[in-house]
Design a protein around this motif. Structure first.
Motif, PDB file in Angstrom:
ATOM      1  N   GLU A 196       0.863  -1.294  -0.011  1.00  0.00           N
ATOM      2  CA  GLU A 196       0.049   0.073   0.052  1.00  0.00           C
ATOM      3  C   GLU A 196       0.953   1.204  -0.039  1.00  0.00           C
ATOM      4  OE1 GLU A 196      -3.502   0.005   2.447  1.00  0.00           O
ATOM      5  OE2 GLU A 196      -4.048  -1.701   1.697  1.00  0.00           O
ATOM      6  N   ARG A 197       2.012   0.960   0.410  1.00  0.00           N
ATOM      7  CA  ARG A 197       2.901   2.411   0.375  1.00  0.00           C
ATOM      8  C   ARG A 197       3.310   2.577  -0.829  1.00  0.00           C
ATOM      9  NH1 ARG A 197       3.352   6.630   3.487  1.00  0.00           N
ATOM     10  NH2 ARG A 197       3.275   6.018   5.720  1.00  0.00           N
ATOM     11  N   ALA A 198       3.294   1.426  -1.982  1.00  0.00           N
ATOM     12  CA  ALA A 198       3.480   1.629  -3.479  1.00  0.00           C
ATOM     13  C   ALA A 198       2.112   1.952  -4.237  1.00  0.00           C
ATOM     14  CB  ALA A 198       4.167   0.327  -3.930  1.00  0.00           C
ATOM     15  N   GLY A 199       0.967   2.035  -3.360  1.00  0.00           N
ATOM     16  CA  GLY A 199      -0.051   2.562  -4.052  1.00  0.00           C
ATOM     17  C   GLY A 199      -1.007   1.353  -4.444  1.00  0.00           C
ATOM     18  N   VAL A 200      -0.737   0.277  -3.885  1.00  0.00           N
ATOM     19  CA  VAL A 200      -1.535  -1.093  -4.380  1.00  0.00           C
ATOM     20  C   VAL A 200      -2.310  -1.766  -3.221  1.00  0.00           C
ATOM     21  CG1 VAL A 200      -1.714  -3.385  -5.363  1.00  0.00           C
ATOM     22  CG2 VAL A 200       0.129  -1.540  -6.213  1.00  0.00           C
ATOM     23  N   ILE A 201      -3.390  -1.623  -3.177  1.00  0.00           N
ATOM     24  CA  ILE A 201      -4.250  -2.322  -2.150  1.00  0.00           C
ATOM     25  C   ILE A 201      -4.119  -3.840  -2.091  1.00  0.00           C
ATOM     26  CG2 ILE A 201      -6.645  -2.621  -1.198  1.00  0.00           C
ATOM     27  CD1 ILE A 201      -7.462   0.108  -2.296  1.00  0.00           C
ATOM     28  N   ASN A 202      -3.983  -4.357  -1.069  1.00  0.00           N
ATOM     29  CA  ASN A 202      -3.769  -5.915  -0.914  1.00  0.00           C
ATOM     30  C   ASN A 202      -4.602  -6.561  -0.069  1.00  0.00           C
ATOM     31  OD1 ASN A 202      -2.624  -8.480  -1.376  1.00  0.00           O
ATOM     32  ND2 ASN A 202      -0.615  -8.056  -0.705  1.00  0.00           N
ATOM     33  N   ILE A 203      -5.733  -6.706  -0.232  1.00  0.00           N
ATOM     34  CA  ILE A 203      -6.892  -7.440   0.361  1.00  0.00           C
ATOM     35  C   ILE A 203      -6.371  -9.043   0.313  1.00  0.00           C
ATOM     36  CG2 ILE A 203      -9.221  -8.196   0.139  1.00  0.00           C
ATOM     37  CD1 ILE A 203      -8.933  -5.280   1.532  1.00  0.00           C
ATOM     38  N   GLY A 204      -5.594  -9.293  -0.672  1.00  0.00           N
ATOM     39  CA  GLY A 204      -5.378 -10.887  -0.968  1.00  0.00           C
ATOM     40  C   GLY A 204      -4.246 -11.039  -0.145  1.00  0.00           C
ATOM     41  N   LEU A 205      -4.191 -10.628   1.079  1.00  0.00           N
ATOM     42  CA  LEU A 205      -2.977 -11.054   2.220  1.00  0.00           C
ATOM     43  C   LEU A 205      -3.575 -12.469   2.652  1.00  0.00           C
ATOM     44  CD1 LEU A 205      -2.548  -7.427   4.241  1.00  0.00           C
ATOM     45  CD2 LEU A 205      -0.616  -8.932   2.634  1.00  0.00           C
ATOM     46  N   GLU A 206      -4.871 -12.558   2.963  1.00  0.00           N
ATOM     47  CA  GLU A 206      -5.135 -13.726   3.774  1.00  0.00           C
ATOM     48  C   GLU A 206      -4.879 -14.879   2.579  1.00  0.00           C
ATOM     49  OE1 GLU A 206      -7.674 -16.209   6.160  1.00  0.00           O
ATOM     50  OE2 GLU A 206      -6.561 -14.361   6.519  1.00  0.00           O
ATOM     51  N   GLY A 207      -5.146 -14.910   1.456  1.00  0.00           N
ATOM     52  CA  GLY A 207      -4.860 -15.815   0.368  1.00  0.00           C
ATOM     53  C   GLY A 207      -3.378 -16.303   0.427  1.00  0.00           C
ATOM     54  N   MET A 208      -2.362 -15.086   0.216  1.00  0.00           N
ATOM     55  CA  MET A 208      -0.970 -15.339   0.434  1.00  0.00           C
ATOM     56  C   MET A 208      -0.499 -15.968   1.559  1.00  0.00           C
ATOM     57  SD  MET A 208      -0.259 -11.508  -1.102  1.00  0.00           S
ATOM     58  CE  MET A 208      -1.350 -10.885  -2.748  1.00  0.00           C
TER      59      MET A 208
ATOM     60  N   THR B  46      -5.189 -20.145   8.794  1.00  0.00           N
ATOM     61  CA  THR B  46      -5.013 -18.457   8.933  1.00  0.00           C
ATOM     62  C   THR B  46      -6.180 -17.989   9.967  1.00  0.00           C
ATOM     63  OG1 THR B  46      -6.214 -18.419   6.898  1.00  0.00           O
ATOM     64  CG2 THR B  46      -3.754 -18.586   6.856  1.00  0.00           C
ATOM     65  N   GLY B  47      -7.405 -18.440   9.449  1.00  0.00           N
ATOM     66  CA  GLY B  47      -8.428 -17.898  10.304  1.00  0.00           C
ATOM     67  C   GLY B  47      -8.526 -16.482  10.389  1.00  0.00           C
ATOM     68  N   GLY B  48      -8.541 -15.842   9.278  1.00  0.00           N
ATOM     69  CA  GLY B  48      -8.557 -14.440   9.082  1.00  0.00           C
ATOM     70  C   GLY B  48      -7.619 -13.578   9.486  1.00  0.00           C
ATOM     71  N   ARG B  49      -6.453 -13.854   9.600  1.00  0.00           N
ATOM     72  CA  ARG B  49      -5.374 -13.277  10.268  1.00  0.00           C
ATOM     73  C   ARG B  49      -4.645 -12.028   9.346  1.00  0.00           C
ATOM     74  NH1 ARG B  49      -5.059 -17.755  13.019  1.00  0.00           N
ATOM     75  NH2 ARG B  49      -4.698 -17.571  15.538  1.00  0.00           N
ATOM     76  N   GLY B  50      -5.025 -12.585   7.960  1.00  0.00           N
ATOM     77  CA  GLY B  50      -4.784 -11.656   6.907  1.00  0.00           C
ATOM     78  C   GLY B  50      -5.363 -10.443   7.063  1.00  0.00           C
ATOM     79  N   TYR B  51      -6.849 -10.659   7.176  1.00  0.00           N
ATOM     80  CA  TYR B  51      -7.684  -9.279   7.248  1.00  0.00           C
ATOM     81  C   TYR B  51      -7.142  -8.522   8.640  1.00  0.00           C
ATOM     82  CZ  TYR B  51     -10.382 -11.866   3.630  1.00  0.00           C
ATOM     83  OH  TYR B  51     -10.668 -12.689   2.778  1.00  0.00           O
ATOM     84  N   ILE B  52      -7.053  -9.321   9.708  1.00  0.00           N
ATOM     85  CA  ILE B  52      -6.908  -8.501  10.999  1.00  0.00           C
ATOM     86  C   ILE B  52      -5.240  -7.750  10.806  1.00  0.00           C
ATOM     87  CG2 ILE B  52      -6.213  -8.943  13.398  1.00  0.00           C
ATOM     88  CD1 ILE B  52      -8.079 -11.383  13.252  1.00  0.00           C
ATOM     89  N   GLY B  53      -4.509  -8.334  10.007  1.00  0.00           N
ATOM     90  CA  GLY B  53      -3.159  -7.715   9.820  1.00  0.00           C
ATOM     91  C   GLY B  53      -3.317  -6.512   9.018  1.00  0.00           C
ATOM     92  N   LEU B  54      -4.477  -6.409   8.152  1.00  0.00           N
ATOM     93  CA  LEU B  54      -4.511  -5.351   7.305  1.00  0.00           C
ATOM     94  C   LEU B  54      -5.176  -4.146   8.252  1.00  0.00           C
ATOM     95  CD1 LEU B  54      -4.321  -4.450   4.293  1.00  0.00           C
ATOM     96  CD2 LEU B  54      -6.794  -4.955   4.068  1.00  0.00           C
ATOM     97  N   ALA B  55      -5.903  -4.642   9.263  1.00  0.00           N
ATOM     98  CA  ALA B  55      -6.539  -3.709   9.982  1.00  0.00           C
ATOM     99  C   ALA B  55      -5.386  -3.098  10.945  1.00  0.00           C
ATOM    100  CB  ALA B  55      -7.713  -4.412  11.204  1.00  0.00           C
ATOM    101  N   ALA B  56      -4.624  -4.053  11.256  1.00  0.00           N
ATOM    102  CA  ALA B  56      -3.369  -3.465  12.247  1.00  0.00           C
ATOM    103  C   ALA B  56      -2.516  -2.298  11.488  1.00  0.00           C
ATOM    104  CB  ALA B  56      -2.526  -4.695  12.644  1.00  0.00           C
ATOM    105  N   MET B  57      -2.441  -2.794  10.053  1.00  0.00           N
ATOM    106  CA  MET B  57      -1.733  -1.878   9.280  1.00  0.00           C
ATOM    107  C   MET B  57      -2.315  -0.188   9.319  1.00  0.00           C
ATOM    108  SD  MET B  57      -1.244  -1.613   5.526  1.00  0.00           S
ATOM    109  CE  MET B  57      -3.068  -1.209   5.338  1.00  0.00           C
ATOM    110  N   ILE B  58      -3.708  -0.485   9.209  1.00  0.00           N
ATOM    111  CA  ILE B  58      -4.672   0.717   8.935  1.00  0.00           C
ATOM    112  C   ILE B  58      -4.549   1.329  10.457  1.00  0.00           C
ATOM    113  CG2 ILE B  58      -6.963   1.806   8.798  1.00  0.00           C
ATOM    114  CD1 ILE B  58      -7.381  -0.560   6.744  1.00  0.00           C
TER     115      ILE B  58
END
Length: 420
Positions: free
Chosen positions: A76-88, A290-302
């Motif tokens: 996101e610092r490069a301008g790309v939203i990454n909702i796919g963190l969970e899948g990664m 993963t249990g949704g931790r990718g989404y929670i990680g995104l929330a932690a970043m915000i």
């Protein structure tokens, strides 16, 4: 000419709240938070809220969330939203377990990073090169990762002894380290339940006992990311792609290249978080791990306002909330209702000082409701304890929304030469 006229004007220091806190101010904030925890512990008698075991569990649960958030920060610092963190992260768990079972845990770490990076590469191709909506691409990767890993498990883990379509055989553990004298002393001091001192000892003991080497690597990535993005020419160019890619292009920056690099690193960080879940948190791969931790990680970043230090604090908060569920913390969550009430009262005072009366009234009403709940029950129901990480996510995002400042071109499609 008078001395006053010959002296250069001095810049006035911005008041606290309108600027980023200094390191010393952050240390004071953390010390005040720990003192507040200690006060609540003494009032409620819930000594487990700052025990060595609680802190150790919180750190173990915070690491994958923090790595996912770190991945989101790079993209996101490069301008790309990454909702796919969970899948990664899912790809990281599978590739890490697959390689770890056959060739050892550190090979699994490398392959888990590669698996996540492949997900990042796919996201970069779709969003940067083809201009597909970033949210659509991220959701598609999350769905694709679940299907791909299940398919791969059907002819890999299912044919191994101790493995099934949804679970891998056991993986050899990664070595842990403990500081013997310091760990023992801190645990003993924590057991005395003194104000502040015992709570600080619990924190120190938690981060010096049975610490996985992969945890050390993950913690080192936070300052390393800060240094690369804010103290190098490479980081400046990458961040310029998220702020104003057209201006960056006019200065000779290859925007496509930097976006690709950022999203691939993003996937690698998320993949490392997945490896941590498979090799450190449980020693096996399980579907849905993963249990949704990718989404929670995104929330932690915000929550961290797209900054590594704030992200680490957010991940620690969510990891702590998750650890309450892991350790059966109904009594501890009940004590934290009082802590949350006090924090909301402080928020009310802050909002009144800034003359934001409507938010202050709403916050006061919520604080009153929590205090009544605290007085009415002796222990919080287990269902609420299970939901604590997600409730914490919503509360933190709601309270921090007004001070957020995302990269200006985040999520926007870019085409070379479009500004000419």
């Amino acid at each position: 000419m008078s001395t006053a006229l010959t002296q250069a004007p001095t810049a006035k220091r911005k008041p606290f709240g309108s600027r980023r806190p200094t390191l010393a101010e952050w240390m004071l904030i953390i010390a005040a938070g720990l003192a507040l925890f200690s006060l609540v512990r003494i009032i409620t008698g819930a000594n487990g809220v700052t025990s060595t075991g609680q802190v150790s569990a919180a750190l173990r649960l915070a690491v994958p969330i923090g790595l996912a958030g770190l991945g989101g920060l790079w993209a996101e610092r490069a301008g790309v939203i990454n909702i796919g963190l969970e899948g990664m992260m899912i790809l990281g768990t599978w590739f890490g377990a697959w390689a770890g079972v056959q060739w050892g845990p550190w090979t699994g770490v490398v392959m888990g990073i590669v698996g996540g990076a492949l997900g990042g590469l796919l996201h970069a191709i779709v969003t940067v090169s083809f201009g597909v909506n970033h949210i659509v691409s991220g959701v598609a990767i999350n769905i694709l990762a679940v299907g791909v890993t299940r398919y791969l498990s059907s002819f890999t883990f299912a044919d191994m002894e101790g493995g099934t379509v949804k679970q891998s055989p056991a993986i050899d553990p990664i070595a842990t380290i403990t500081v013997p004298w310091l760990s023992d002393q801190m645990r003993e001091l924590n057991g005395k339940h003194w104000f502040f001192v015992s709570d600080l000892a619990g924190f120190i003991g938690g981060v010096t006992t049975n610490l996985s080497l992969l945890t050390v690597v993950a913690l080192a990535l936070v300052p390393l990311t800060w240094w690369v993005l804010w103290r190098t020419a490479f980081g400046l160019r990458l961040r310029s792609c998220g702020e104003n890619p057209t201006a960056a292009e006019s200065l000779g920056v290859n925007v496509y290249k930097y976006k690709y690099i950022a999203v691939i690193i993003s996937g690698g960080c998320a993949g490392l978080g997945g490896v941590f879940l498979a090799e450190v948190a449980s020693s096996i791969y399980q579907e849905g791990q993963t249990g949704g931790r990718g989404y929670i990680g995104l929330a932690a970043m915000i929550f961290g306002n797209w900054m590594p230090g704030g992200l680490a604090l957010g991940a620690g908060l969510f990891g702590y909330a998750d650890s309450l569920n892991l350790r059966g913390g109904g009594e501890n969550v009940h004590a934290l209702l009082l802590l949350l009430t006090i924090l909301l009262v402080l928020a009310v005072a802050w909002q009144l000082w800034r003359r934001k009366y409507v938010p202050a009234v709403i916050t006061a009403a919520v604080a009153a409701g929590l205090f009544v709940w605290y007085l009415a029950v002796d222990e919080v129901p287990s269902q609420f304890v299970s939901a604590a990480p997600y409730v914490a996510t919503l509360l933190v995002l709601a309270l921090s929304a007004q001070r957020l400042r995302m990269p200006k071109s985040l999520g926007q499609s870019y085409r070379k030469g479009e500004g000419k």
